[in-house]
Design a protein around this motif. Structure first.
Motif, PDB file in Angstrom:
ATOM      1  N   LEU A  44       1.977   3.087  42.765  1.00 48.15           N
ATOM      2  CA  LEU A  44       3.084   3.691  43.065  1.00 48.15           C
ATOM      3  C   LEU A  44       3.695   3.996  41.848  1.00 48.15           C
ATOM      4  O   LEU A  44       4.101   3.255  40.990  1.00 48.15           O
ATOM      5  CB  LEU A  44       3.665   2.930  43.993  1.00 48.15           C
ATOM      6  N   HIS A  45       4.347   5.125  41.831  1.00 49.82           N
ATOM      7  CA  HIS A  45       5.319   5.715  40.501  1.00 49.82           C
ATOM      8  C   HIS A  45       6.516   5.825  41.168  1.00 49.82           C
ATOM      9  O   HIS A  45       6.878   6.714  42.327  1.00 49.82           O
ATOM     10  CB  HIS A  45       4.569   6.907  40.059  1.00 49.82           C
ATOM     11  N   LEU A  46       7.610   5.472  40.560  1.00 52.92           N
ATOM     12  CA  LEU A  46       9.055   5.931  41.055  1.00 52.92           C
ATOM     13  C   LEU A  46       9.771   6.444  39.939  1.00 52.92           C
ATOM     14  O   LEU A  46       9.604   6.058  38.779  1.00 52.92           O
ATOM     15  CB  LEU A  46       9.716   4.383  41.099  1.00 52.92           C
TER      16      LEU A  46
ATOM     17  N   GLN B  66      14.333   8.813  34.930  1.00 51.62           N
ATOM     18  CA  GLN B  66      13.488   7.353  34.574  1.00 51.62           C
ATOM     19  C   GLN B  66      12.225   7.517  35.406  1.00 51.62           C
ATOM     20  O   GLN B  66      12.012   8.207  36.483  1.00 51.62           O
ATOM     21  CB  GLN B  66      14.294   6.106  35.094  1.00 51.62           C
ATOM     22  N   HIS B  67      11.119   6.923  34.943  1.00 49.43           N
ATOM     23  CA  HIS B  67       9.765   6.821  35.384  1.00 49.43           C
ATOM     24  C   HIS B  67       9.423   5.353  35.327  1.00 49.43           C
ATOM     25  O   HIS B  67       9.334   4.751  34.264  1.00 49.43           O
ATOM     26  CB  HIS B  67       9.109   7.813  34.468  1.00 49.43           C
ATOM     27  N   LEU B  68       9.358   4.683  36.499  1.00 47.79           N
ATOM     28  CA  LEU B  68       9.068   3.127  36.571  1.00 47.79           C
ATOM     29  C   LEU B  68       7.724   2.816  37.256  1.00 47.79           C
ATOM     30  O   LEU B  68       7.410   3.885  38.166  1.00 47.79           O
ATOM     31  CB  LEU B  68      10.350   2.736  37.146  1.00 47.79           C
ATOM     32  N   HIS B  69       7.633   1.670  37.259  1.00 49.93           N
ATOM     33  CA  HIS B  69       6.235   1.306  37.929  1.00 49.93           C
ATOM     34  C   HIS B  69       6.665   0.034  38.679  1.00 49.93           C
ATOM     35  O   HIS B  69       6.623  -1.118  37.905  1.00 49.93           O
ATOM     36  CB  HIS B  69       4.984   1.220  37.106  1.00 49.93           C
ATOM     37  N   PRO B  70       7.167   0.037  39.911  1.00 48.68           N
ATOM     38  CA  PRO B  70       7.682  -1.133  40.685  1.00 48.68           C
ATOM     39  C   PRO B  70       6.436  -2.395  40.950  1.00 48.68           C
ATOM     40  O   PRO B  70       5.199  -1.896  40.691  1.00 48.68           O
ATOM     41  CB  PRO B  70       8.189  -0.727  42.024  1.00 48.68           C
TER      42      PRO B  70
ATOM     43  N   TYR C 119      -1.400   8.224  27.956  1.00 47.92           N
ATOM     44  CA  TYR C 119      -0.602   7.551  28.633  1.00 47.92           C
ATOM     45  C   TYR C 119      -0.622   7.808  30.127  1.00 47.92           C
ATOM     46  O   TYR C 119      -0.857   8.855  30.636  1.00 47.92           O
ATOM     47  CB  TYR C 119       1.006   8.092  28.366  1.00 47.92           C
ATOM     48  N   LEU C 120      -0.790   6.984  30.872  1.00 46.76           N
ATOM     49  CA  LEU C 120      -1.304   6.764  32.308  1.00 46.76           C
ATOM     50  C   LEU C 120      -2.526   7.453  32.600  1.00 46.76           C
ATOM     51  O   LEU C 120      -2.401   8.637  33.403  1.00 46.76           O
ATOM     52  CB  LEU C 120      -0.244   7.464  33.213  1.00 46.76           C
ATOM     53  N   GLU C 121      -3.607   7.236  31.792  1.00 46.19           N
ATOM     54  CA  GLU C 121      -4.848   7.958  31.921  1.00 46.19           C
ATOM     55  C   GLU C 121      -5.026   9.650  31.575  1.00 46.19           C
ATOM     56  O   GLU C 121      -5.829  10.086  31.952  1.00 46.19           O
ATOM     57  CB  GLU C 121      -5.517   7.719  33.159  1.00 46.19           C
TER      58      GLU C 121
HETATM   59 CU   LIG Z   1       4.109   6.387  37.104  1.00 47.22          CU
END
Ligand SMILES: [Cu+2]
Length: 299
Positions: A120-122, A133-137, A233-235
């Protein structure tokens, strides 16, 4: 008024409104107005619905031919719903933001497919398209997601959860988080071919047309020299999010990877309509992630 005169008055009112609807329908569309106006008059027992029957006729025509709205505009779709534990956050303080994705029966969805290395990407951004902002909960045992979240500046923020349920379709749901205080909103920066961040210069090329799949390429230089050793970054060679100015529709983009030379990051992008978009590019170099934003005008 007795009962029978009340019925007569209602009938007269209906006849009058039916007439208005016919006229309104004709005014909007002389070819097909009559049928639709009759339809509206016949299906609108609610008086406020009848009052603008002509307007409804127009809306119906548009809705009939339009494709589905872009992702990110809704907190729920027919299958899935984003349920957040809070709608406000204090300015400048880090607090836990916890939410769940629930199905049509209200049950928490627990199983998500990996995409770009995460389940999940937030994405969070203020409604004037600043403060990206790009976060990974982190997923908790009960299936909910939690992330430390901090908004420096007051204002209204949009939070997008971007995910694919196991055996489901890629989905983006969005909800607002309000940060109380004096918000100093800015205008969207004008479109530009270059942007700078952390000493890097990033150039954008590509000319997206509304509704057409277009390749957008970003070239990274530092001190006039090509940066050839971008890290994954993120594959992928970078991560791009495109948001439409005005409603913050969230447009999916697909990184074009292997064949791209060192200092370039390319994406296939489809921006659905004319207007302005804000593109947020993230890339990794020397073990640091950099975020740079562009305004893109689509004709
Ligand atoms: Cu992400």
């Amino acid at each position: 008024m007795n009962a029978s005169s009340r019925v007569a008055a209602f009938a007269a009112l209906l006849a009058a409104l039916f007439g208005i609807a016919m006229v309104a329908g004709k005014a909007i569309d002389p070819k097909g107005g009559d049928a639709r106006a009759a339809e509206n008059a016949g299906t609108a027992p609610a008086m406020d619905g009848m009052a603008d029957a002509g307007g409804h006729a127009e809306t119906d025509v548009k809705a009939g031919g339009a494709s589905a709205p872009p992702p990110g505009l809704a907190v729920a779709d027919p299958k899935l719903r984003l349920v957040a534990d809070r709608t406000t956050l204090p300015a400048g303080r880090t607090e836990a933001y916890t939410f769940r994705i629930v199905d049509a029966h209200g049950a928490t969805v627990r199983d998500f497919a990996l995409e770009h290395g995460k389940r999940l990407h937030l994405i969070a951004v203020r409604r004037d398209l600043t403060g990206y902002q790009h976060l990974h909960p982190t997923q908790q045992a009960d299936g909910s997601w939690t992330v430390p979240l901090r908004f420096t500046a007051p204002g209204a923020y949009r939070v997008f959860a971007d995910f694919t349920p196991e055996d489901g379709e890629k989905t983006t749901l969005g909800t607002d988080v309000l940060v109380d205080g004096d918000a100093a909103y800015g205008a969207l920066p004008a479109p530009a071919a270059h942007a700078t961040v952390d000493g890097y210069d990033v150039a954008i090329s590509g000319a997206p047309a509304a509704g057409k799949m277009t390749k957008l390429t970003f070239t990274v230089t530092r001190d006039g020299r090509a940066v050839n050793d971008l890290q994954p970054y993120l594959e992928a060679r970078g991560h791009l999010v495109a948001l439409r100015a005005g409603d913050l529709a969230y447009l999916h983009v697909h990184p074009e990877d292997e064949a791209t030379p060192g200092d370039r990051i390319s994406f296939m992008t489809e921006l659905p309509t004319a207007g302005r978009y804000r593109l947020f590019l993230q890339f990794k170099h020397e073990d640091r992630i950099h975020t740079v934003a562009f305004t893109q005008e689509v004709q």
